[in-house]
Enzyme design. Structure first.
Site, PDB file in Angstrom:
ATOM      1  N   GLU A 202       0.963  -0.521  -5.138  1.00 10.28           N
ATOM      2  CA  GLU A 202      -0.040   0.521  -5.369  1.00 10.28           C
ATOM      3  C   GLU A 202       0.750   1.834  -5.475  1.00 10.28           C
ATOM      4  O   GLU A 202       1.124   2.428  -4.472  1.00 10.28           O
ATOM      5  CB  GLU A 202      -1.032   0.581  -4.214  1.00 10.28           C
ATOM      6  CG  GLU A 202      -2.200   1.533  -4.503  1.00 10.28           C
ATOM      7  CD  GLU A 202      -2.527   2.476  -3.359  1.00 10.28           C
ATOM      8  OE1 GLU A 202      -3.487   3.250  -3.501  1.00 10.28           O
ATOM      9  OE2 GLU A 202      -1.831   2.467  -2.341  1.00 10.28           O
TER      10      GLU A 202
ATOM     11  N   ASP B  16       0.827  -1.208   0.000  1.00 14.28           N
ATOM     12  CA  ASP B  16       0.000   0.000   0.000  1.00 14.28           C
ATOM     13  C   ASP B  16       0.861   1.257   0.000  1.00 14.28           C
ATOM     14  O   ASP B  16       1.933   1.315   0.597  1.00 14.28           O
ATOM     15  CB  ASP B  16      -0.887  -0.012   1.253  1.00 14.28           C
ATOM     16  CG  ASP B  16      -1.825   1.172   1.315  1.00 14.28           C
ATOM     17  OD1 ASP B  16      -2.686   1.286   0.433  1.00 14.28           O
ATOM     18  OD2 ASP B  16      -1.689   1.983   2.247  1.00 14.28           O
TER      19      ASP B  16
END
Length: 733
Positions: free
Chosen positions: A455, A402
């Site tokens: 990401e 993330d």
């Protein structure tokens, strides 16, 4: 953030000898322990017999001894009588660390710290207890506070190692699995802290915040999957991901405020994902997090499975069931930041231990959280050990990392003057970049059949390129630009789309610069953005038609796929993490048609090698007609290794059907429509090319052959050449 843990005000007593009371014996945790207890039990009658014999007259006994050799039991009895009972101190000096472990830890190269730190049930001098080890280099005193000692700060102090490692450790006898505990830390500044264990394998259910002694032993039965998962995880295989938030995928209608357990999800979620045809499932963070509305992205217990849903073994069962169904499991992983909860990592020993001390590098202004100090060796080892832990102990098949963009740039979400340039005057976070490279090297060297997915939303070069070529080393990268451009385009009314044609074609300019995954993720259905369905213009029929068309575009575009839960059946409302998905809408034909579309697209994706064999190779895609902005029609080809697998895809971005529409095709012969998003069983209007179409030797779109077809409104249609008589040798490319 979660509520703060109540502190205990008990002062540290003066040093006095601690008399260890005989505690209830812990449940045996090892085979060795069980054997030891069995041996003791067997020896008791022998000792009793020896005691009886001692009361007899001396002469006969001496005669018997002289005439008959001692039995084995008699010898054991004597040994038992001669051995005094083991009396251990409250905390015994004991260590699982070797000098080599310490050297690796200090240099940031120890990637299995979970085997050393934390709490481990062990046997010491024949007594079962728990070994504790914690890193707190700036503490002046560390002790274990727990239920077994009434949370007394002074009764069970740990020993500081002599090697300047900053590790405090010790063995506490007669406690084991199930014990609830924390560390009391007296900081160098005199601050009293009560901290949960950073390496704890389980935490109490929030809002409680203590750690729990457990193990992660599990008898796995997914050997076939693990031996062959390289086939499922390869970059030239279908990779269709269903993104799931476990707390809101589904709840019991009878108890809508209660979460389904990992075990209950295994019986409901696994068959659903398999039926829908996804190849992988991705869990939003299931590491322990105190604040449920963070969706798991504010982690406090990096090594603990979220206790809201059950035990570590129950999560293992869920993952195992996915593997048995032929589905890979990806875990969201958050090495970018952590919350400032007083019981967790923040200022762990009274200093900025895990986070960067400089607020310009150590505090995230958007999320009000703290950023790891990637330049500190011990912190790097902590994070990489955590990544490998989930791949090792939980058999995860990949990690989606993330907020990588926030790690890469020193000025991310910061204004002028709020950040400091690196040593070369640039805005790149060199320490974080070095960490990400080392993380990926460690993952792929230890678990080569897994994948890491970034990401990352910037134009940083080489995110999914190997480290030895100067890249970050990720297997894939989310194609965030494609996601935003696609949603913006489809949000336009079809009559205006001809003015935005470049938005839908632009992605192919850079589509092969990285190994891209095409995501329609949770971030696009929260904070007032509306559901995927409600982003579409027009009346109800047009909204569903547009959504079917957009998903068809995603599944036929180069790259792997990801779809957030609820989007697959056309959820009408925005995602709400505090309640179940609205499964009741599946009784209506429009939502049934949407689910059938996603199911059909997953099947098409897996059946057609042209859609996955060259997902990241420019030779697997060609524009046949990408410039017809006036009609808002796109025509492109997808190719695999065999020419027989070639596909032609046509997208009509308007509600106007096109009859007798000619398109160029790469070969003569008969072409069959193999997918049409306007089919009636998908809740379309039913404008279908039912019969094979014979190609004409008429040049069109730069091709020597062309076909004349009907293009349905707001729909995608896919054509494939019907095989000719089989040739002796098949031409490969």
């Amino acid at each position: 953030m979660a509520k703060k843990t109540k502190t205990t005000d008990t002062p540290i007593p003066e040093e006095k000898p601690v008399k260890e009371k005989k505690a209830a014996k812990a449940k045996p945790a090892t085979e060795k322990t069980s054997k030891a207890k069995t041996a003791k039990a067997e020896s008791e009658p022998v000792a009793a017999t020896a005691k009886k014999a001692g009361k007899a007259k001396a002469a006969p006994v001496e005669k018997a001894v002289a005439s008959k050799p001692k039995t084995v039991k008699a010898k054991v009895a004597e040994a038992v009588q001669a051995t005094p009972p083991v009396i251990l101190k409250a905390v015994e000096p004991y260590s699982r660390f070797t000098d080599f472990d310490i050297s690796l830890f200090k240099s940031g190269k120890h990637f299995k710290l979970y085997e050393k730190f934390g709490s481990h049930v062990v046997e010491f001098q024949g007594v079962v207890g728990t070994y504790f080890a914690v890193w707190a280099p700036n503490a002046q005193y560390v002790s274990v506070i727990a239920n077994f000692n009434g949370w007394n700060r002074g009764s069970h102090s740990l020993n500081a190692r002599w090697d300047s490692s900053g590790i405090w450790e010790g063995f506490i006898p007669n406690i084991g699995v199930g014990e609830t505990y924390k560390y009391y830390i007296k900081s160098s500044t005199g601050e009293d802290l009560e901290k949960a264990d950073p390496f704890a394998l389980r935490w109490e259910v929030p809002p409680s915040t203590a750690s729990i002694v457990v193990d992660t032993f599990y008898e796995w039965t997914d050997g076939d999957w693990m031996a062959n998962r390289h086939e499922h995880n390869a970059l030239d295989k279908p990779y269709s991901v269903y993104e799931v938030h476990l707390g809101s995928w589904a709840r019991s209608p009878e108890s809508p405020d209660q979460f389904l357990t990992y075990t209950e999800l295994a019986h409901k979620l696994v068959p659903y994902v398999k039926d829908m045809g996804f190849t992988h499932v991705e869990f939003m963070p299931i590491m322990e997090h105190p604040y449920y509305p963070s969706w798991g992205y504010q982690i406090s217990g990096y090594f603990a499975a979220a206790s809201r849903y059950g035990s570590p073994q129950e999560l293992m069962f869920l993952i195992e069931e996915f593997h048995k169904a032929g589905i890979g499991v990806i875990l969201d992983w958050v090495p970018s930041h952590f919350p400032g909860d007083i019981h967790a990592l923040y200022k762990f020993d009274g200093t900025h231990l895990y986070e960067h001390e400089d607020i310009r590098k150590g505090f995230h202004p958007d999320w009000k959280s703290y950023i790891f100090n990637y330049g500190r060796n011990e912190v790097r080892a902590f994070l990489i050990s955590n990544a490998l832990f989930w791949l090792d102990r939980y058999h995860a098949d990949g990690l989606r990392v993330d907020a990588v963009a926030s790690m890469l740039y020193l000025d991310y979400s910061r204004k002028h003057g709020e950040w400091e340039a690196n040593i070369y005057g640039g805005n790149e976070n060199l320490e974080a970049i070095s960490f990400l490279k080392e993380f990926n090297e460690a993952v792929y060297s230890h678990f080569p059949s897994t994948q890491t997915i970034a990401e990352e939303s910037t134009s940083f070069t080489g995110v999914s390129r190997p480290v030895y070529l100067g890249g970050l080393g990720f297997g894939m990268k989310w194609m965030m630009g494609w996601m935003h451009d696609t949603i913006d385009y489809f949000h336009e009314d079809p009559i205006h789309r001809k003015y935005h044609h470049n938005e839908i074609t632009f992605s192919t300019i850079y589509a092969f610069t990285e190994n891209f995954m095409l995501p329609f993720s949770h971030d696009e259905v929260v904070y007032g953005k509306g559901s995927m369905l409600r982003k579409m213009p027009g009346d109800e029929w047009q909204q569903f038609a547009n959504l079917r068309l957009m998903y068809s575009y995603m599944f036929t575009h180069p790259g792997t796929k990801l779809l957030f839960m609820g989007a697959e059946f056309g959820q009408g409302d925005e995602w709400n993490y505090s309640q179940s998905l609205p499964w009741h809408v599946m009784q209506y034909p429009n939502h049934q048609g949407m689910a059938a579309t996603v199911k059909a697209l997953n099947q098409l994706y897996k059946d057609e090698p042209a859609l996955y064999e060259k997902a990241f190779d420019f030779t697997g895609f060609e524009w046949i007609d990408g410039g017809n902005a006036n009609d808002s029609i796109l025509v492109y080809g997808r190719m695999g290794h065999s020419r027989a697998d070639d596909l032609v895809i046509i997208l009509n971005m308007t509600p106007v059907p096109r009859y007798n529409y000619r398109i160029g095709v790469p070969a003569g012969g008969k072409w069959q429509e193999i997918f049409n998003s306007d089919a009636q069983n998908l809740w379309g209007s039913g404008i279908i090319n039912y019969h094979p179409v014979t190609a004409d030797a008429e040049k069109w779109h730069g091709k020597d052959n062309s076909i004349n077809i009907t293009i349905p409104p707001l729909a995608a249609t896919v054509f494939k050449k019907i095989p000719d008589a089989p040739a002796k040798y098949e031409l490969k490319r």
